[in-house]
Design a protein around this motif. Structure first.
Motif, PDB file in Angstrom:
ATOM      1  N   SER A  40      -3.527  -6.529  -2.299  1.00 25.30           N
ATOM      2  CA  SER A  40      -4.821  -6.906  -1.724  1.00 25.30           C
ATOM      3  C   SER A  40      -5.778  -5.734  -1.860  1.00 25.30           C
TER       4      SER A  40
ATOM      5  N   TRP B 241      -7.380  -4.354   0.590  1.00 24.32           N
ATOM      6  CA  TRP B 241      -7.068  -3.423   1.671  1.00 24.32           C
ATOM      7  C   TRP B 241      -5.905  -2.524   1.278  1.00 24.32           C
ATOM      8  N   ASP B 242      -4.871  -3.088   0.669  1.00 28.55           N
ATOM      9  CA  ASP B 242      -3.728  -2.293   0.224  1.00 28.55           C
ATOM     10  C   ASP B 242      -4.176  -1.244  -0.792  1.00 28.55           C
TER      11      ASP B 242
ATOM     12  N   SER C 117      -8.238   0.772   9.438  1.00 29.50           N
ATOM     13  CA  SER C 117      -9.388   0.857   8.544  1.00 29.50           C
ATOM     14  C   SER C 117      -9.239   2.023   7.557  1.00 29.50           C
TER      15      SER C 117
ATOM     16  N   LYS D 130      -7.127   0.256  -1.000  1.00 32.61           N
ATOM     17  CA  LYS D 130      -7.856   1.343  -0.332  1.00 32.61           C
ATOM     18  C   LYS D 130      -6.928   2.214   0.505  1.00 32.61           C
TER      19      LYS D 130
ATOM     20  N   ARG E   6      -9.463 -10.251  11.023  1.00 34.66           N
ATOM     21  CA  ARG E   6     -10.103  -9.099  10.420  1.00 34.66           C
ATOM     22  C   ARG E   6      -9.204  -7.864  10.505  1.00 34.66           C
ATOM     23  N   VAL E   7      -9.562  -6.821   9.760  1.00 36.44           N
ATOM     24  CA  VAL E   7      -8.781  -5.587   9.730  1.00 36.44           C
ATOM     25  C   VAL E   7      -8.979  -4.825  11.035  1.00 36.44           C
TER      26      VAL E   7
ATOM     27  N   TRP F  55       0.808  -1.223   0.000  1.00 38.26           N
ATOM     28  CA  TRP F  55       0.000   0.000   0.000  1.00 38.26           C
ATOM     29  C   TRP F  55       0.840   1.271   0.000  1.00 38.26           C
TER      30      TRP F  55
ATOM     31  N   ARG G 184      -6.740 -11.382  -2.675  1.00 39.47           N
ATOM     32  CA  ARG G 184      -6.509 -11.240  -1.231  1.00 39.47           C
ATOM     33  C   ARG G 184      -7.317 -10.052  -0.723  1.00 39.47           C
ATOM     34  N   LEU G 185      -8.071 -10.267   0.340  1.00 40.16           N
ATOM     35  CA  LEU G 185      -8.867  -9.176   0.908  1.00 40.16           C
ATOM     36  C   LEU G 185      -7.994  -8.209   1.696  1.00 40.16           C
ATOM     37  N   HIS G 186      -7.067  -8.769   2.504  1.00 38.12           N
ATOM     38  CA  HIS G 186      -6.183  -7.933   3.319  1.00 38.12           C
ATOM     39  C   HIS G 186      -5.007  -8.784   3.782  1.00 38.12           C
TER      40      HIS G 186
END
Length: 567
Positions: free
Chosen positions: A277, A279-280, A546, A282, A540-541, A42, A533-535
């Motif tokens: 991912s 998450w990365d 977040s 965002k 969980r994150v 990220w 990959r979600l995160h």
């Protein structure tokens, strides 16, 4: 500039380019070249987004525009950037990412058919090469105004920069581009902050600047109609060059311009799609928009300080180079110009990488030369990189005719980019039928062309300014595009074919299937990207990690700045 300054400029940028050439080695597949095999963290993607967003034309055009028209441009750097990056990273790009697409135009075919894909690709190439033209002109102004180069030598240096950045981009693709962008972002930040600090100290701070503006009244040279110099420090004071445009319309226009920058432009979405991912992706958007907000806030202030110090300065686009020449000494001047050149190189490589991907996958491989091997399309992408960079020079005549660089950019953007933004949104948040995309682009694009001809080519006397004016055009582009989409959605023969029909006959959600009709190498390369990959966390994150949390904080800061401090 002194020999030491030139040593700093050439040494720092030469080292970054050499690093880019080194990182370019070993790229052998299209997945590595176009999306860095979806392995980018990220922070690297975020700094690359910042470096791409902060091209040197941003420094030059922002300073010049604010010295002439005031702080309305701040709307783009606060709300515009954050809303744009939120739409991109939370709504539109995740659908492309999950489906294994390499470009955002692939997504258009997935939702609306091959014709929309081609139009989307052509619009992007036109849009980004026009920005490339702005950046080329900004570099020229800086090299002549600060470096003291003769125009011929300045153009020779610019061409050399294009060639060198094109080489490592063509060889290494996105991996080499992001690696150099991270280093270039540091240099851009250092250079931008150096000139801000120097000018701030020379003028005596904010209060001294405001007092100088108030003393000028309406006598300063080059102010927009109806503005006093003190009005420049207020976002809501500017009412267009005609003096009759609502500041609310201007605010909305900047939101649309910035949203198009982050969403329609594959220069931005390519980096997001290369993240390791969701998450990365965002978090990278939050970092890129957040750092841009801070640096651009300081840069915007330079326009006010410049006008206060030089009330009779009549050439807005030359204000930034003039401030560097006036207030920076030996060494510091070289650092700032090094940052400007570095921002240029960052934009060169970003444009080359992203737009060559659009041409290669969305036009060449899809419609011209299908089912060749991976090495063939890798070569095609590398050749397209050079061609894309050359196209930027074609926009210089339009830029030279406009009152400011930014005015030229605004006039072009509403023609096709805003309609394309609306089509992306319709595709992402609805299950409407496949004819809608082409219908929206047709109605919005037709309006855009008519408005552009009226503004820039031939004054059509029977068209009112409230319909085709530069700022009003963005609102009308949304209206005409939405009308076209709505009519197509309600058409009795088309309304039954909603969504994207998967092989099983069901309407699949946006982003869940491959582009219809795009087989062969396009389909095979999409399958090589690996699992989603979600995160990167074990469970969980965490709350403090977040992306939505930090997006909310930045939006609150933007609201305070625009409406609480500067409106």
């Amino acid at each position: 500039m002194s020999a030491l300054d030139w040593l700093i400029v050439l040494g720092l940028n030469g080292a970054i380019i050499a690093y880019g050439l080194r990182r370019a080695r070993g790229t052998s597949t299209s997945g590595e070249w176009f999306l860095s095999s979806r392995a980018l963290p990220w922070w690297a993607v975020g700094l690359s987004l910042f470096a791409t967003n902060m091209d040197n034309s941003e420094f030059v055009s922002a300073t010049g525009t604010i010295a002439s028209e005031g702080l309305h441009f701040l709307s783009a750097h606060t709300f515009g950037g954050l809303i744009g990056v939120t739409i991109a990273t939370f709504v539109i790009v995740p659908a492309m990412y999950r489906a294994g697409f390499y470009t955002n135009s692939e997504y258009l075919e997935h939702r609306f058919g091959p014709g929309t894909r081609v139009l989307g690709a052509l619009i992007q190439i036109q849009y980004r090469t026009s920005v490339l033209g702005l950046m080329i002109w900004a570099v020229h102004l800086t090299l002549v105004g600060v470096g003291g180069l003769r125009p011929g030598l300045s153009w020779a240096l610019i061409v050399s920069l294009v060639v060198l950045s094109g080489v490592y981009t063509a060889v290494g693709g996105l991996r080499a581009v992001v690696a150099t962008d991270v280093l270039q972002s540091v240099l851009v930040m250092a250079g931008g902050l150096a000139v801000c600090v120097a000018v701030w100290q020379a003028v005596g701070g904010w209060d001294a600047m405001v007092a100088q503006l108030e003393s000028l009244g309406t006598t300063a040279e080059g102010l927009a109609p109806g503005l006093a110099a003190a009005d420049l420090a207020h976002v809501g004071a500017f009412r267009g060059r005609d003096g009759a445009t609502s500041p609310v319309v201007i605010f909305i226009a900047w939101i649309l311009i910035s949203s198009g920058w982050w969403t329609v432009s594959h220069t931005s979405t390519q980096r997001m799609m290369g993240a390791r991912s969701l998450w990365d992706m965002k978090m990278a958007g939050v970092l890129g928009a957040g750092v841009s907000l801070v640096i651009l806030l300081f840069t915007d202030m330079l326009g006010l300080f410049g006008r206060a110090q030089f009330p009779d300065f009549a050439r807005p686009d030359e204000m930034y180079p003039h401030l560097i020449s006036t207030y920076l000494g030996i060494g510091a001047k070289g650092l700032v110009v090094a940052g400007v050149v570095s921002a240029a190189v960052s934009t060169f490589d970003s444009m080359g990488s992203s737009m060559s991907a659009v041409f290669t996958r969305d036009i060449y491989a899809r419609f011209i030369s299908r089912d060749r091997d991976d090495a063939h399309y890798l070569r095609a992408g590398r050749i397209a990189t050079v061609a894309i960079l050359v196209l930027g020079f074609a926009y210089l005549p339009l830029i030279l005719r406009a009152p400011t660089m930014l005015a030229a950019f605004r006039s072009v953007t509403s023609v096709f980019v805003t309609p394309l933004l609306i089509v992306y949104l319709v595709g992402a948040v609805t299950r409407t039928n496949r004819r809608v995309g082409m219908a929206g682009l047709a109605t919005g694009g037709l309006y855009g062309v008519v408005g552009f001809v009226d503004r820039e080519v031939v004054d059509v006397s029977w068209l009112p300014s409230w319909l085709t004016g530069q700022w009003e055009a963005f609102v009308w582009a949304v209206a005409f595009t939405a009308a076209g989409c709505a009519l197509a959605a309600l058409h009795p023969r088309w309304r039954r074919t909603t969504g994207v029909v998967a092989s099983g006959g069901e309407a699949s959600p946006p982003g869940d299937a491959s582009s219809p009709g795009a087989g062969g190498w396009l389909a095979k390369s999409s399958g090589e990207l690996g699992p989603i990959r979600l995160h990167p966390f074990r469970e969980r994150v965490p709350l403090l990690a977040s992306p939505a949390l930090y997006t909310g904080v930045l939006l609150a800061i933007s609201a305070w700045l625009v409406f609480g401090v500067f409106w």
